[in-house]
Design a protein around this motif. Structure first.
Motif, PDB file in Angstrom:
ATOM      1  N   LEU A   1      79.662  15.211   1.146  1.00 27.60           N
ATOM      2  CA  LEU A   1      78.305  15.020   2.279  1.00 27.60           C
ATOM      3  C   LEU A   1      76.913  15.257   1.602  1.00 27.60           C
ATOM      4  CD1 LEU A   1      77.102  14.038   4.648  1.00 27.60           C
ATOM      5  CD2 LEU A   1      77.648  15.791   5.974  1.00 27.60           C
ATOM      6  N   ALA A   2      76.426  14.322   1.402  1.00 23.29           N
ATOM      7  CA  ALA A   2      74.752  15.155   1.034  1.00 23.29           C
ATOM      8  C   ALA A   2      73.868  14.587   1.655  1.00 23.29           C
ATOM      9  CB  ALA A   2      74.493  13.894  -0.358  1.00 23.29           C
ATOM     10  N   ASP A   3      73.006  15.154   2.363  1.00 23.37           N
ATOM     11  CA  ASP A   3      71.609  15.183   3.071  1.00 23.37           C
ATOM     12  C   ASP A   3      70.467  14.722   2.243  1.00 23.37           C
ATOM     13  OD1 ASP A   3      69.233  14.770   4.516  1.00 23.37           O
ATOM     14  OD2 ASP A   3      69.262  16.486   4.958  1.00 23.37           O
ATOM     15  N   LEU A   4      70.455  13.074   2.418  1.00 23.12           N
ATOM     16  CA  LEU A   4      69.042  12.458   1.172  1.00 23.12           C
ATOM     17  C   LEU A   4      68.077  12.740   1.042  1.00 23.12           C
ATOM     18  CD1 LEU A   4      71.029   9.276   0.600  1.00 23.12           C
ATOM     19  CD2 LEU A   4      71.205  11.629  -0.699  1.00 23.12           C
ATOM     20  N   ASP A   5      67.535  13.600   2.336  1.00 27.08           N
ATOM     21  CA  ASP A   5      66.354  14.222   2.483  1.00 27.08           C
ATOM     22  C   ASP A   5      66.140  15.875   1.993  1.00 27.08           C
ATOM     23  OD1 ASP A   5      65.297  11.431   3.338  1.00 27.08           O
ATOM     24  OD2 ASP A   5      65.801  11.747   5.225  1.00 27.08           O
ATOM     25  N   ALA A   6      67.171  16.082   1.648  1.00 29.26           N
ATOM     26  CA  ALA A   6      66.947  17.567   1.006  1.00 29.26           C
ATOM     27  C   ALA A   6      67.188  17.987  -0.547  1.00 29.26           C
ATOM     28  CB  ALA A   6      68.138  18.288   1.893  1.00 29.26           C
TER      29      ALA A   6
ATOM     30  N   PRO B   1      73.481  16.055  15.093  1.00 29.56           N
ATOM     31  CA  PRO B   1      71.510  16.789  15.041  1.00 29.56           C
ATOM     32  C   PRO B   1      71.118  17.011  13.360  1.00 29.56           C
ATOM     33  CG  PRO B   1      72.453  18.318  16.583  1.00 29.56           C
ATOM     34  CD  PRO B   1      73.040  17.223  16.191  1.00 29.56           C
ATOM     35  N   HIS B   2      70.474  16.340  13.223  1.00 32.94           N
ATOM     36  CA  HIS B   2      69.926  16.405  11.802  1.00 32.94           C
ATOM     37  C   HIS B   2      70.547  18.090  10.687  1.00 32.94           C
ATOM     38  CE1 HIS B   2      67.648  16.184   7.142  1.00 32.94           C
ATOM     39  NE2 HIS B   2      68.502  14.856   7.585  1.00 32.94           N
ATOM     40  N   THR B   3      70.016  19.284  11.807  1.00 39.51           N
ATOM     41  CA  THR B   3      69.751  20.115  11.295  1.00 39.51           C
ATOM     42  C   THR B   3      72.159  20.871  10.953  1.00 39.51           C
ATOM     43  OG1 THR B   3      70.146  21.020  13.464  1.00 39.51           O
ATOM     44  CG2 THR B   3      68.133  21.160  12.085  1.00 39.51           C
ATOM     45  N   GLU B   4      72.267  19.852  11.542  1.00 35.88           N
ATOM     46  CA  GLU B   4      73.767  20.251  11.680  1.00 35.88           C
ATOM     47  C   GLU B   4      74.292  19.510  10.295  1.00 35.88           C
ATOM     48  OE1 GLU B   4      76.397  21.534  13.691  1.00 35.88           O
ATOM     49  OE2 GLU B   4      75.027  22.527  14.649  1.00 35.88           O
TER      50      GLU B   4
ATOM     51  N   ARG C   1      75.762  22.382   7.192  1.00 33.76           N
ATOM     52  CA  ARG C   1      77.162  23.058   7.777  1.00 33.76           C
ATOM     53  C   ARG C   1      77.785  22.038   7.764  1.00 33.76           C
ATOM     54  NH1 ARG C   1      75.657  26.296  13.165  1.00 33.76           N
ATOM     55  NH2 ARG C   1      73.980  24.669  13.164  1.00 33.76           N
ATOM     56  N   ALA C   2      77.693  20.829   7.945  1.00 27.58           N
ATOM     57  CA  ALA C   2      78.798  19.833   7.618  1.00 27.58           C
ATOM     58  C   ALA C   2      79.704  19.193   6.695  1.00 27.58           C
ATOM     59  CB  ALA C   2      78.612  18.543   8.877  1.00 27.58           C
ATOM     60  N   ALA C   3      78.535  19.819   5.537  1.00 27.56           N
ATOM     61  CA  ALA C   3      78.922  18.914   4.281  1.00 27.56           C
ATOM     62  C   ALA C   3      80.136  20.542   3.720  1.00 27.56           C
ATOM     63  CB  ALA C   3      78.049  19.262   3.480  1.00 27.56           C
ATOM     64  N   GLY C   4      80.290  21.400   4.267  1.00 31.73           N
ATOM     65  CA  GLY C   4      81.210  22.516   3.696  1.00 31.73           C
ATOM     66  C   GLY C   4      82.288  22.320   4.162  1.00 31.73           C
TER      67      GLY C   4
ATOM     68  N   VAL D   1      83.999  11.720  11.999  1.00 32.64           N
ATOM     69  CA  VAL D   1      84.632  12.571  11.063  1.00 32.64           C
ATOM     70  C   VAL D   1      83.559  13.900  11.399  1.00 32.64           C
ATOM     71  CG1 VAL D   1      84.272  13.453   8.527  1.00 32.64           C
ATOM     72  CG2 VAL D   1      85.181  11.371   9.654  1.00 32.64           C
ATOM     73  N   LEU D   2      82.499  13.537  10.973  1.00 34.87           N
ATOM     74  CA  LEU D   2      81.912  14.984  11.708  1.00 34.87           C
ATOM     75  C   LEU D   2      81.267  15.368  13.158  1.00 34.87           C
ATOM     76  CD1 LEU D   2      77.583  12.843  10.541  1.00 34.87           C
ATOM     77  CD2 LEU D   2      79.539  15.054   8.722  1.00 34.87           C
ATOM     78  N   GLY D   3      81.998  14.997  13.769  1.00 31.97           N
ATOM     79  CA  GLY D   3      82.059  15.405  15.385  1.00 31.97           C
ATOM     80  C   GLY D   3      83.130  15.982  15.609  1.00 31.97           C
ATOM     81  N   THR D   4      84.379  15.748  14.614  1.00 32.88           N
ATOM     82  CA  THR D   4      85.726  16.645  14.765  1.00 32.88           C
ATOM     83  C   THR D   4      85.535  17.518  14.233  1.00 32.88           C
ATOM     84  OG1 THR D   4      86.221  14.888  12.755  1.00 32.88           O
ATOM     85  CG2 THR D   4      86.906  14.244  14.780  1.00 32.88           C
ATOM     86  N   THR D   5      84.742  18.040  13.220  1.00 34.27           N
ATOM     87  CA  THR D   5      84.396  19.125  12.840  1.00 34.27           C
ATOM     88  C   THR D   5      83.584  19.573  12.732  1.00 34.27           C
ATOM     89  OG1 THR D   5      84.424  17.505   9.671  1.00 34.27           O
ATOM     90  CG2 THR D   5      83.243  19.741   9.848  1.00 34.27           C
TER      91      THR D   5
END
Length: 202
Positions: free
Chosen positions: A107-112, A137-140, A143-146, A191-195
């Motif tokens: 998972l990559a945030d393409l605005d970071a 939230p974008h700020t999440e 943490r979700a990436a890991g 996927v992100l929600g269950t994580t």
């Protein structure tokens, strides 16, 4: 569309710059470097369906980077959810380093800012999903990436992305493409929600 550069039986009229252009139009990067010196071809394929797009890259070696300067010039509002098909990818973002083995999700945030590379041959598929379409939230995202592997839907997501067939781009209707886009976004959100829920129970 697909652009193949070099290698036996490949279209040698396609220049590396053409492949880079396809990649840049479909994946926000500041810098991109392909190894075009070996016998293995550079293959870049791109496909869009609804509000989701996908890019597949197969190459001996690749290095990507996205800088704070480019982000400030134009944020994308998207995240990338990728499956490493071959080779071992190395990804760095938010001060964290990830080693991505074949079959694993990234998972990559393409605005970071980020860097990504592999050497010795590899390929990956990455779907770009609008962050605004997700109830997270974008700020999440950092943490979700890991913690993607914590989701019980991890295998379903990587199977979905890994079997999307770019060759069908001209064979499905616009309505079918929109439905596929909706399903892909819903799966990413699940996927992100269950994580997130698994983290809160830990």
């Amino acid at each position: 569309m697909a652009v193949i550069v070099g290698g036996p039986g490949c279209d040698r009229s396609a220049e590396p710059a053409t492949a880079r252009g396809v990649f840049r139009r479909n994946s926000p990067v500041s810098a991109i470097d392909f190894d075009t010196s070996g016998a293995n071809p550079v293959c870049v394929e791109a496909w869009s369906f609804g509000s989701v797009s996908m890019i597949r890259t197969a190459v001996s070696e690749i290095r990507l980077a996205r800088s704070p300067r480019d982000i400030s010039h134009g944020p994308t509002g998207t995240l990338g959810l990728a499956v490493q098909e071959r080779g071992i990818g190395r990804f760095e973002q938010f001060g964290l380093a990830h080693v991505v083995h074949p079959g694993e999700l990234l998972l990559a945030d393409l605005d970071a800012p980020y860097t990504f590379h592999w050497a010795g041959g590899g390929s990956s598929r990455c779907v770009r999903i609008p962050v605004a379409a997700l109830e997270i939230p974008h700020t999440e995202l950092a943490r979700a990436a890991g913690t993607l592997h914590l989701s019980p839907l991890y295998d379903l997501a990587r199977g979905h992305i890994g079997t999307l067939d770019i060759g069908r781009a001209g064979e499905i209707s616009r309505a079918a493409g929109e439905a596929l886009s909706t399903a892909t976004i819903a799966l990413a959100e699940a996927v992100l929600g269950t994580t997130r829920r698994r983290r809160s129970r830990g």
